[in-house]
Design a protein around this motif. Structure first.
Motif, mmCIF file in Angstrom:
data_model
loop_
_atom_site.group_PDB
_atom_site.id
_atom_site.type_symbol
_atom_site.label_atom_id
_atom_site.label_comp_id
_atom_site.label_asym_id
_atom_site.label_seq_id
_atom_site.Cartn_x
_atom_site.Cartn_y
_atom_site.Cartn_z
ATOM 1 N N GLN A 229 2.119 -4.998 -13.482
ATOM 2 C CA GLN A 229 2.263 -4.340 -12.198
ATOM 3 C C GLN A 229 2.501 -2.840 -12.375
ATOM 4 O OE1 GLN A 229 4.492 -3.103 -9.048
ATOM 5 N NE2 GLN A 229 5.853 -4.296 -10.308
ATOM 6 N N LEU B 40 -0.740 -1.239 -13.332
ATOM 7 C CA LEU B 40 -1.640 -1.134 -12.179
ATOM 8 C C LEU B 40 -1.216 0.022 -11.281
ATOM 9 C CD1 LEU B 40 -2.154 -4.879 -11.268
ATOM 10 C CD2 LEU B 40 -3.928 -3.281 -11.929
ATOM 11 N N THR B 41 0.083 0.144 -11.054
ATOM 12 C CA THR B 41 0.566 1.253 -10.231
ATOM 13 C C THR B 41 0.151 2.576 -10.857
ATOM 14 O OG1 THR B 41 2.472 -0.004 -9.490
ATOM 15 C CG2 THR B 41 2.606 2.372 -9.265
ATOM 16 N N ILE C 298 0.020 -9.787 -7.437
ATOM 17 C CA ILE C 298 0.253 -8.860 -8.545
ATOM 18 C C ILE C 298 -0.553 -7.565 -8.380
ATOM 19 C CG2 ILE C 298 0.112 -8.580 -11.040
ATOM 20 C CD1 ILE C 298 0.668 -11.670 -11.113
ATOM 21 N N PRO C 299 -1.888 -7.673 -8.198
ATOM 22 C CA PRO C 299 -2.592 -6.408 -7.927
ATOM 23 C C PRO C 299 -2.143 -5.757 -6.623
ATOM 24 C CG PRO C 299 -4.088 -8.289 -7.772
ATOM 25 C CD PRO C 299 -2.821 -8.790 -8.351
ATOM 26 N N LEU C 300 -1.758 -6.570 -5.650
ATOM 27 C CA LEU C 300 -1.314 -6.008 -4.379
ATOM 28 C C LEU C 300 -0.072 -5.145 -4.584
ATOM 29 C CD1 LEU C 300 -1.857 -6.015 -1.342
ATOM 30 C CD2 LEU C 300 -0.307 -7.941 -1.133
ATOM 31 N N MET C 301 0.867 -5.662 -5.381
ATOM 32 C CA MET C 301 2.083 -4.897 -5.662
ATOM 33 C C MET C 301 1.753 -3.612 -6.393
ATOM 34 S SD MET C 301 4.149 -8.133 -7.045
ATOM 35 C CE MET C 301 5.344 -7.297 -8.041
ATOM 36 N N GLY C 302 0.878 -3.737 -7.396
ATOM 37 C CA GLY C 302 0.542 -2.566 -8.194
ATOM 38 C C GLY C 302 -0.111 -1.486 -7.360
ATOM 39 N N VAL C 303 -1.097 -1.891 -6.574
ATOM 40 C CA VAL C 303 -1.868 -0.892 -5.844
ATOM 41 C C VAL C 303 -1.040 -0.304 -4.701
ATOM 42 C CG1 VAL C 303 -4.021 -0.447 -4.629
ATOM 43 C CG2 VAL C 303 -4.001 -2.017 -6.538
ATOM 44 N N THR C 304 -0.232 -1.132 -4.027
ATOM 45 C CA THR C 304 0.593 -0.562 -2.959
ATOM 46 C C THR C 304 1.693 0.324 -3.546
ATOM 47 O OG1 THR C 304 1.713 -2.678 -2.880
ATOM 48 C CG2 THR C 304 0.286 -2.164 -1.040
ATOM 49 N N GLY C 305 2.116 0.023 -4.762
ATOM 50 C CA GLY C 305 3.060 0.924 -5.432
ATOM 51 C C GLY C 305 2.448 2.313 -5.565
ATOM 52 N N ALA C 306 1.175 2.324 -5.965
ATOM 53 C CA ALA C 306 0.478 3.611 -6.086
ATOM 54 C C ALA C 306 0.354 4.280 -4.728
ATOM 55 C CB ALA C 306 -0.908 3.391 -6.700
ATOM 56 N N LEU D 166 10.144 -4.928 -6.920
ATOM 57 C CA LEU D 166 9.489 -4.677 -8.215
ATOM 58 C C LEU D 166 8.540 -3.484 -8.118
ATOM 59 C CD1 LEU D 166 8.740 -8.348 -9.230
ATOM 60 C CD2 LEU D 166 10.507 -6.837 -10.148
ATOM 61 N N SER D 167 7.889 -3.390 -6.981
ATOM 62 C CA SER D 167 6.952 -2.292 -6.776
ATOM 63 C C SER D 167 7.681 -0.952 -6.804
ATOM 64 C CB SER D 167 6.298 -2.500 -5.411
ATOM 65 O OG SER D 167 4.964 -2.196 -5.452
#
Lengths: 269, 349, 254
Positions: free
Chosen positions: A157, A160-161, B40-48, B86-87
């Motif tokens: 995660q 990815l961020t 998982i990708p949702l968390m990562g990308v919304t973190g960005a 987590l994000s």
């Protein structure tokens, strides 16, 4: 929005620096991570009036910096950028603690000592952290985190961020540019456009997240993340770790500057 | 809002890191139970997204200034509390590493301050309280505004506590508090309004997004008791860790705890007595602290020590000379390596 | 190895809001064929690809890849045989280095790390970018990104390649390079695009989708020269078949 442009540029720059191949870059990422954390603890563990004994700790960032062949200007700038916050937090100290001390024949308010101490600590901690990422890079650091048993889900995660900051940053930039071209005299986003501008970006983000998931699923992703084999620990890595750790401990428990100074005075007298 | 390494003590930093790690492990456990790998990708990308959104200047009506968002509550409303926590933790780690925005030692404290209150208190208790029985623009507005303001007030209070427990600044407790709370009230109102505007926009254009986020995480799934129990556990862990550190490091923590309590009552920082006692503790802990050339400073030592024993002119003069020499040496060494490297590079090309 | 056929039989799909994106579509693609799927925006091409890859499931009808009917159970098998390159390489290159991206699929197949490295090296060499191995995806040019995205599915060693707009938003030379690369592949290829010249150059067969159905299905050269048919489906003649602006001469039937 120069904010965002700057941040993206900074990320890229740090990433480029981390791509170099030097003695320091080759050190195992876990060693660098642990050493950085230890260094931070040592720096911060000195009490708030301490100045002199912090000085030997300058060796670490200076040596790492030069061995890693990093450019001075961008890193120095980054360290200075953070300082106003620290100065803001510490500058009132002289007002609140105006008890004076005689220090080397001069009279100081103790607040100044704490202020200077905070300033040095902040420079050292910020420098060490930036050096860590500038000589390691995000993907190697992620490998170190995995070795520390940080759960895969979190590491994936995090990556990815990190990966999508540049994509979404560019998208936000385009959106904001299109907005400001039609709203030339505004400093920020007008409150009537708050929801639609950021909301628009958010909807695109969610769509993108969906497509990223699809791309992952098509290549067999089922919720588990398999990182490659971690880099191997070499003897040189261990030596590097032990030498620096020993130095930090020495500095923490022995007042080297005073020792050195009294030796010098003793010799000259 | 981001706390820096230089303003936090290892004890407070370590304890908060432990608390944040505990919350993260709990959140990961919860998400893995859901078995929803889409998240998982949702968390990562919304973190960005949050990272990018934090950089947008939202101009505040009638003031000429602009505000930013932290985004924790926004994430919680979109992803649910666990994924949001987590994000936010990822975003903060990237900021700490690349921008020295809040340091690595202070990382746990920052994650706790900015993630915990929004995700695990304001979201389930306030936000879901308003929107639990269905959404409307008005409900989303009130829910976001109140949740963000409350979360930010709590985290500002926490920043004050953590800073004072760390004992690195001289700010008296009351002064610091009186400064932080109103400032963060203003910040909270702006962030609350922006969050509300974004969520209302999303709800109007794609209502299923909010509805999906809410399903399965209704108030029932995150009961008050559990939250309070978790909070209590966090406090116990923190307290335990702090006292463990305190017993191991008598120089740092007791002093600062002493100082804060003293500060609330006396409002004037610590008394000389406290300084002296702490210094005694420290010198006992580090007996070699006053190491110096014996003959030189014996005469001047006594009176100085009465004023402030740790800086007697003996240590200070030799210390200053010694550190100046070391500093010069360090810089020269760095410069030397730099030059050698440069030359080698030039020779090799 | 000879059964890489794709069989789509009377497939229907409705989005949750009731919009019928695919409406009784049937298509048969033979082993080794290269098929261009064209159609106006909203004709149902993207939905067709999602159905084909098992990212959504048809409400009616069935899809058979090789001799395996597509279902939730057979998805892992099917996704090893058939890979898709997304339109936006930023969606496909989600890791922090090109190597990790290309290795993502093989690692999920739980191969040994040595085998993973071998596959990655091979895939990167096949598309001609071994030097980009350790680069971060966001530092690549548009063409390099697209090439890396193709490598990231080649490492899965698929028999069938599905490509969504492989030449979109590329500069002319990068577009040419991607086309040459794709031309060299022996895989069965299914390509959706608005770049009709590319379809003409790469695909021997073209299929026009309109209103969620097949409106025409014929050899590319035959189909792409029918100006009236193309126009009725929201398309137009490929540029290479349109009149020259300088001399006014047209190479195609008017």
């Amino acid at each position: 929005m120069s904010n965002l442009t700057n941040s993206l540029y900074n990320l890229r720059q740090m990433d480029d620096l981390a791509d170099q191949d030097t003695l320091i870059h080759r050190i195992h990422p876990l060693v660098k991570l642990l050493l950085t954390l230890f260094y931070l603890i040592v720096v911060v563990s000195f009490d708030r009036y301490e100045i002199i004994r912090l000085i030997p700790l300058c060796f670490y960032p200076l040596i790492v910096f030069s061995l890693a062949e990093l450019p001075l200007a961008p890193l120095a700038k980054k360290i200075l950028i953070v300082q106003p916050f620290i100065i803001g937090a510490g500058v009132l100290n002289p007002l609140f603690d105006s008890q004076t001390v005689v220090f080397a024949g001069l009279t100081f308010s103790r607040g100044w000592l704490t202020f200077i101490s905070i300033f040095i600590k902040s420079s050292l901690t910020v420098a060490a952290t930036l050096l860590l990422i500038a000589t390691t890079g995000m993907h190697r650091l992620a490998a170190a985190l995995r070795l520390l048993r940080i759960p895969r889900l979190f590491v994936l995660q995090l990556l990815l961020t990190y990966r999508y900051i540049s994509v979404l940053g560019e998208e936000a930039n385009r959106l904001f540019r299109a907005y400001s071209l039609r709203a030339p005299r505004q400093k920020g986003v007008h409150h009537r456009a708050w929801g639609s501008l950021a909301g628009q970006l958010l909807l695109r983000t969610l769509d993108r997240a969906q497509r990223v998931y699809q791309a992952m699923a098509l290549r067999g992703f089922t919720g588990e993340y398999f990182s490659g084999a971690p880099p191997r620990l070499r003897l040189a890595d261990l030596l590097y770790l032990i030498l620096w750790a020993a130095f930090f401990l020495l500095v923490r428990f022995v007042d080297i500057p005073s020792l050195l100074g009294s030796l010098l005075i003793g010799a000259s007298a | 809002m981001h706390m820096a390494d230089a303003l936090i003590s290892p004890a407070v930093g370590g304890a908060m890191l432990a608390v944040a790690a505990g919350l993260a492990v709990y959140s990961i456990h919860k998400i893995q139970n859901d078995m929803d790998e889409k998240k998982i990708p949702l968390m990562g990308v919304t973190g960005a997204f949050v990272f990018a959104a934090q950089m947008i200047n939202f101009s505040i009506p009638a003031t000429g200034s602009s505000g930013h968002i932290v985004g924790a509550l926004l994430l919680a409303a979109l992803l649910g509390p666990y994924a949001a926590f987590l994000s936010i933790a990822s975003v903060l780690l990237i900021q700490a590493l690349f921008f020295a925005d809040g340091g690595l030692l202070a990382y746990g404290a920052n994650v706790f301050n900015m993630g915990f209150f929004a995700c695990f208190l304001a979201y389930p208790l306030i936000y879901r309280g308003f929107t639990g029985k269905g959404y409307s623009a008005k409900k989303i507005f009130l829910a976001s505004l109140i949740s963000v303001v409350v979360a930010l007030q709590l985290s500002a209070f926490c920043v004050v506590l953590e800073t004072l427990l760390s004992g690195k600044t001289e700010l008296p407790f009351a002064t610091f508090l009186l400064f932080m709370q109103p400032v963060h009230l203003a910040i909270g109102v702006v962030e609350g309004l922006v969050t509300a505007a974004i969520l209302i926009f999303v709800w109007k254009s794609r209502p299923e997004i909010l509805e999906r986020a809410a399903s399965g995480q209704a108030l029932g799934a995150l009961p008050l008791k559990k939250i309070l129990a978790g909070f209590a556990a966090a406090i116990i862990v923190t307290g335990g860790a702090l006292s463990w550190f305190a017993s191991a490091h008598p120089d740092g923590l007791e002093w600062s705890v002493f100082k804060t309590t003293g500060a609330t009552e006396l409002e004037t920082g610590e008394s000389l007595h406290e300084t002296l006692s702490s210094i005694q503790e420290r010198t006992a802990f580090l007996p070699d602290y006053n190491f110096r050339a014996p003959a030189q400073e014996a005469a001047t030592e006594a009176e100085d020590e009465a004023v402030w024993p740790s800086i007697n002119s003996g240590t200070s003069v030799s210390g200053i000379i010694g550190s100046a020499v070391m500093l010069v040496f360090a810089v020269l060494l760095g410069g030397f390596i730099h030059l050698v490297k440069r030359r080698n590079q030039r020779l090799s090309t | 190895m000879s059964h890489h056929k794709v069989e789509i039989q009377d497939v229907h799909y409705r989005y949750p809001d009731g919009y019928p994106a695919v409406n009784g579509l049937s298509l048969h693609i033979r082993h080794g064929e290269s098929v261009g799927i064209i159609g106006a925006n909203g004709a149902g091409k993207s939905t067709l690809l999602l159905l084909l890859m098992g990212l959504i499931f048809p409400s009616q009808g069935k899809i058979v890849i090789g001799d395996i009917p597509l279902s939730k159970k057979t998805l892992p098998l099917i996704r090893q045989r058939m890979s898709m390159v997304f339109q936006d390489p930023d969606d496909q290159l989600f890791m922090t280095t090109v190597f990790d991206d290309v290795a993502f699929g093989p690692r999920n197949l739980k191969l040994e790390e040595a085998e993973v490295t071998a596959r990655v090296t091979q895939a990167l060499a096949r598309v001609g970018i071994p030097h980009l191995r350790d680069r971060a995806p966001y530092k690549l040019s548009g063409g390099e990104k697209r090439t890396a995205a193709i490598a990231s599915v080649l490492s899965m060693d698929p028999d069938i390649l599905v490509l969504d707009e492989p030449t979109a938003s590329l500069d002319p030379q990068s577009r040419r390079r991607i086309m040459d690369l794709l031309k060299g592949f022996q895989h069965t290829k299914i390509i959706t695009s608005h770049d009709l010249d590319m379809v003409l150059a790469l695909c021997e067969r073209a299929v026009v989708v309109k209103d969620g159905k097949i409106a025409a299905d014929a050899p590319s050269l035959e189909l792409l020269t029918q100006a009236e048919l193309l126009e009725s489906c929201g398309l137009e003649l490929p540029l290479s078949l349109q009149g020259c602006p300088r001399c006014g001469l047209s190479s195609s039937a008017e």
